[in-house]
Design a protein around this motif. Sequence first.
Motif, PDB file in Angstrom:
ATOM      1  N   LEU A   1       0.858  -1.108   0.083  1.00  0.00           N
ATOM      2  CA  LEU A   1       0.101   0.056  -0.011  1.00  0.00           C
ATOM      3  C   LEU A   1       0.733   1.240   0.066  1.00  0.00           C
ATOM      4  O   LEU A   1       1.644   1.450   0.820  1.00  0.00           O
ATOM      5  N   PHE A   2       0.568   2.097  -1.129  1.00  0.00           N
ATOM      6  CA  PHE A   2       1.534   3.328  -1.258  1.00  0.00           C
ATOM      7  C   PHE A   2       0.490   4.513  -1.145  1.00  0.00           C
ATOM      8  O   PHE A   2      -0.181   4.618  -2.118  1.00  0.00           O
ATOM      9  N   MET A   3       0.726   5.475   0.237  1.00  0.00           N
ATOM     10  CA  MET A   3      -0.177   6.607   0.010  1.00  0.00           C
ATOM     11  C   MET A   3       0.597   7.891  -0.030  1.00  0.00           C
ATOM     12  O   MET A   3       1.601   7.991   0.580  1.00  0.00           O
ATOM     13  N   THR A   4       0.296   8.815  -0.874  1.00  0.00           N
ATOM     14  CA  THR A   4       0.785  10.109  -1.198  1.00  0.00           C
ATOM     15  C   THR A   4      -0.067  11.179  -1.068  1.00  0.00           C
ATOM     16  O   THR A   4      -1.201  11.211  -1.815  1.00  0.00           O
ATOM     17  N   SER A   5       0.247  12.200  -0.246  1.00  0.00           N
ATOM     18  CA  SER A   5      -0.782  13.291  -0.164  1.00  0.00           C
ATOM     19  C   SER A   5      -0.180  14.385   1.020  1.00  0.00           C
ATOM     20  O   SER A   5       0.781  14.014   1.682  1.00  0.00           O
ATOM     21  N   HIS A   6      -1.232  15.514   1.305  1.00  0.00           N
ATOM     22  CA  HIS A   6      -1.130  16.022   2.613  1.00  0.00           C
ATOM     23  C   HIS A   6      -1.484  15.139   3.824  1.00  0.00           C
ATOM     24  O   HIS A   6      -2.191  14.187   3.743  1.00  0.00           O
TER      25      HIS A   6
ATOM     26  N   ILE B   1      -5.729  -9.869   5.652  1.00  0.00           N
ATOM     27  CA  ILE B   1      -4.201  -9.665   4.706  1.00  0.00           C
ATOM     28  C   ILE B   1      -3.287  -9.341   5.755  1.00  0.00           C
ATOM     29  O   ILE B   1      -3.218  -8.682   6.411  1.00  0.00           O
ATOM     30  N   LYS B   2      -2.176 -10.383   6.049  1.00  0.00           N
ATOM     31  CA  LYS B   2      -1.353 -10.071   7.041  1.00  0.00           C
ATOM     32  C   LYS B   2       0.081  -9.731   6.393  1.00  0.00           C
ATOM     33  O   LYS B   2       0.938  -9.314   7.269  1.00  0.00           O
ATOM     34  N   ASN B   3       0.217 -10.219   5.230  1.00  0.00           N
ATOM     35  CA  ASN B   3       1.603  -9.781   4.725  1.00  0.00           C
ATOM     36  C   ASN B   3       1.519  -8.390   4.055  1.00  0.00           C
ATOM     37  O   ASN B   3       0.946  -8.232   2.903  1.00  0.00           O
ATOM     38  N   ARG B   4       2.069  -7.297   4.701  1.00  0.00           N
ATOM     39  CA  ARG B   4       1.966  -5.999   4.083  1.00  0.00           C
ATOM     40  C   ARG B   4       3.189  -5.133   4.070  1.00  0.00           C
ATOM     41  O   ARG B   4       4.124  -5.481   4.619  1.00  0.00           O
ATOM     42  N   VAL B   5       3.233  -4.460   3.029  1.00  0.00           N
ATOM     43  CA  VAL B   5       4.235  -3.227   3.027  1.00  0.00           C
ATOM     44  C   VAL B   5       3.300  -1.891   3.005  1.00  0.00           C
ATOM     45  O   VAL B   5       2.692  -1.727   2.160  1.00  0.00           O
TER      46      VAL B   5
ATOM     47  N   ASP C   1       4.168  -5.135  12.391  1.00  0.00           N
ATOM     48  CA  ASP C   1       4.099  -6.380  13.089  1.00  0.00           C
ATOM     49  C   ASP C   1       5.135  -7.065  12.503  1.00  0.00           C
ATOM     50  O   ASP C   1       5.949  -6.902  11.567  1.00  0.00           O
ATOM     51  N   ALA C   2       5.062  -8.542  12.845  1.00  0.00           N
ATOM     52  CA  ALA C   2       6.217  -9.282  12.419  1.00  0.00           C
ATOM     53  C   ALA C   2       6.188  -9.507  11.038  1.00  0.00           C
ATOM     54  O   ALA C   2       7.048  -9.943  10.177  1.00  0.00           O
ATOM     55  N   ASN C   3       4.989  -9.253  10.491  1.00  0.00           N
ATOM     56  CA  ASN C   3       4.520  -9.674   8.681  1.00  0.00           C
ATOM     57  C   ASN C   3       4.450  -8.094   8.146  1.00  0.00           C
ATOM     58  O   ASN C   3       4.008  -8.234   6.973  1.00  0.00           O
ATOM     59  N   THR C   4       4.650  -6.991   8.470  1.00  0.00           N
ATOM     60  CA  THR C   4       4.479  -5.761   8.075  1.00  0.00           C
ATOM     61  C   THR C   4       5.725  -4.793   8.145  1.00  0.00           C
ATOM     62  O   THR C   4       6.400  -4.611   9.157  1.00  0.00           O
ATOM     63  N   ILE C   5       5.990  -4.332   7.116  1.00  0.00           N
ATOM     64  CA  ILE C   5       6.973  -3.131   6.842  1.00  0.00           C
ATOM     65  C   ILE C   5       6.284  -2.051   6.811  1.00  0.00           C
ATOM     66  O   ILE C   5       5.335  -1.683   5.937  1.00  0.00           O
ATOM     67  N   VAL C   6       6.459  -0.709   7.704  1.00  0.00           N
ATOM     68  CA  VAL C   6       5.927   0.328   7.382  1.00  0.00           C
ATOM     69  C   VAL C   6       7.038   1.371   7.352  1.00  0.00           C
ATOM     70  O   VAL C   6       7.974   1.637   8.210  1.00  0.00           O
ATOM     71  N   LEU C   7       7.008   2.288   6.132  1.00  0.00           N
ATOM     72  CA  LEU C   7       8.101   2.893   5.852  1.00  0.00           C
ATOM     73  C   LEU C   7       7.371   4.523   5.740  1.00  0.00           C
ATOM     74  O   LEU C   7       6.402   4.610   4.860  1.00  0.00           O
ATOM     75  N   THR C   8       7.651   5.692   6.370  1.00  0.00           N
ATOM     76  CA  THR C   8       7.051   6.822   6.222  1.00  0.00           C
ATOM     77  C   THR C   8       8.271   7.751   6.149  1.00  0.00           C
ATOM     78  O   THR C   8       9.293   8.026   6.372  1.00  0.00           O
TER      79      THR C   8
ATOM     80  N   PHE D   1      13.325  -3.035   0.301  1.00  0.00           N
ATOM     81  CA  PHE D   1      12.720  -1.884   0.702  1.00  0.00           C
ATOM     82  C   PHE D   1      13.393  -1.231   1.934  1.00  0.00           C
ATOM     83  O   PHE D   1      13.650  -0.041   1.911  1.00  0.00           O
ATOM     84  N   GLN D   2      13.767  -2.108   2.925  1.00  0.00           N
ATOM     85  CA  GLN D   2      14.454  -1.501   3.973  1.00  0.00           C
ATOM     86  C   GLN D   2      15.813  -0.842   3.706  1.00  0.00           C
ATOM     87  O   GLN D   2      16.103   0.231   4.302  1.00  0.00           O
ATOM     88  N   ASP D   3      16.680  -1.420   2.945  1.00  0.00           N
ATOM     89  CA  ASP D   3      17.976  -1.030   2.592  1.00  0.00           C
ATOM     90  C   ASP D   3      17.811   0.207   1.683  1.00  0.00           C
ATOM     91  O   ASP D   3      18.429   1.377   1.974  1.00  0.00           O
ATOM     92  N   SER D   4      16.663   0.113   0.949  1.00  0.00           N
ATOM     93  CA  SER D   4      16.396   1.616   0.198  1.00  0.00           C
ATOM     94  C   SER D   4      15.884   2.643   0.852  1.00  0.00           C
ATOM     95  O   SER D   4      16.267   3.721   0.775  1.00  0.00           O
ATOM     96  N   PHE D   5      15.015   2.316   2.266  1.00  0.00           N
ATOM     97  CA  PHE D   5      14.741   3.376   2.981  1.00  0.00           C
ATOM     98  C   PHE D   5      15.729   4.110   3.911  1.00  0.00           C
ATOM     99  O   PHE D   5      15.789   5.353   3.800  1.00  0.00           O
ATOM    100  N   HIS D   6      16.485   3.016   4.234  1.00  0.00           N
ATOM    101  CA  HIS D   6      17.909   3.766   4.868  1.00  0.00           C
ATOM    102  C   HIS D   6      18.671   4.651   3.991  1.00  0.00           C
ATOM    103  O   HIS D   6      19.374   5.674   4.550  1.00  0.00           O
ATOM    104  N   HIS D   7      18.990   4.154   2.705  1.00  0.00           N
ATOM    105  CA  HIS D   7      19.580   5.009   1.859  1.00  0.00           C
ATOM    106  C   HIS D   7      18.929   6.276   1.807  1.00  0.00           C
ATOM    107  O   HIS D   7      19.368   7.326   1.400  1.00  0.00           O
ATOM    108  N   ALA D   8      17.608   6.372   1.523  1.00  0.00           N
ATOM    109  CA  ALA D   8      16.879   7.380   1.183  1.00  0.00           C
ATOM    110  C   ALA D   8      16.685   8.379   2.591  1.00  0.00           C
ATOM    111  O   ALA D   8      17.079   9.563   2.257  1.00  0.00           O
TER     112      ALA D   8
END
Length: 225
Positions: A101-106, A137-141, A158-165, A200-207
Amino acid sequence: TQRQPALLQAEAAALAPHHKGETDVYAIGIAGWATLDVFVKEVDGGLTAIGRVLPIKDRMIRLINHPATAAYVPLATLRNFQDAVHDIGKVLGKDNDVLVLFMTSHGDRKGVALQLPTQVIDLTPQDVAAAFKREGIKNRVVIVSACFSGIFVPPLQDANTIVLTAADATHTSFGCAPERDWTYFGDAFFRQSLQPGADFQDSFHHAQILIDRKSTRLNSSHITI
């Protein structure tokens, strides 16, 4: 608005089915603010970038609030979000498949803003968590490009979810000017960091490093961002 159910049904009908015994990846992209096209460009660019590292072709639904797309792309409303999660939940393999799930907005301290012709509402972390739970749906990014987007981390991670903000729960993010193709986060994460072979996580840290450098340069030049 009368065409909305048919538009979403058409997107759902085009979803590729789950391959038994494999891990498929589905995606929902949301551009929530109707009067800034940077969010439309970012959701399309972000999904394209995700598609370079994950096989989401024919497995994505876009929800966009913008006059230029309203005739052929479903709007980003709470109901359409819930229905999109439901539609993907019907075809997604619950044990192995992943929903991005990718969300972009104010954003504000309640959630991601959805700007509609007669009102602005928040898509809250609780709305997202409830939709995932309802469909099993338990496996989420979850990737959120908005101010105060860190509020999405505690309810969803949680253990099955990555959240990047793009920001923590108490700070704004930057770069949503109308002439831009990306927000600062979108440019650093999707354009400069999320490349084939990267996770995703390595890319997030680089970002994060790129954004910190940009902020330092701008502050040292006395430029208001």
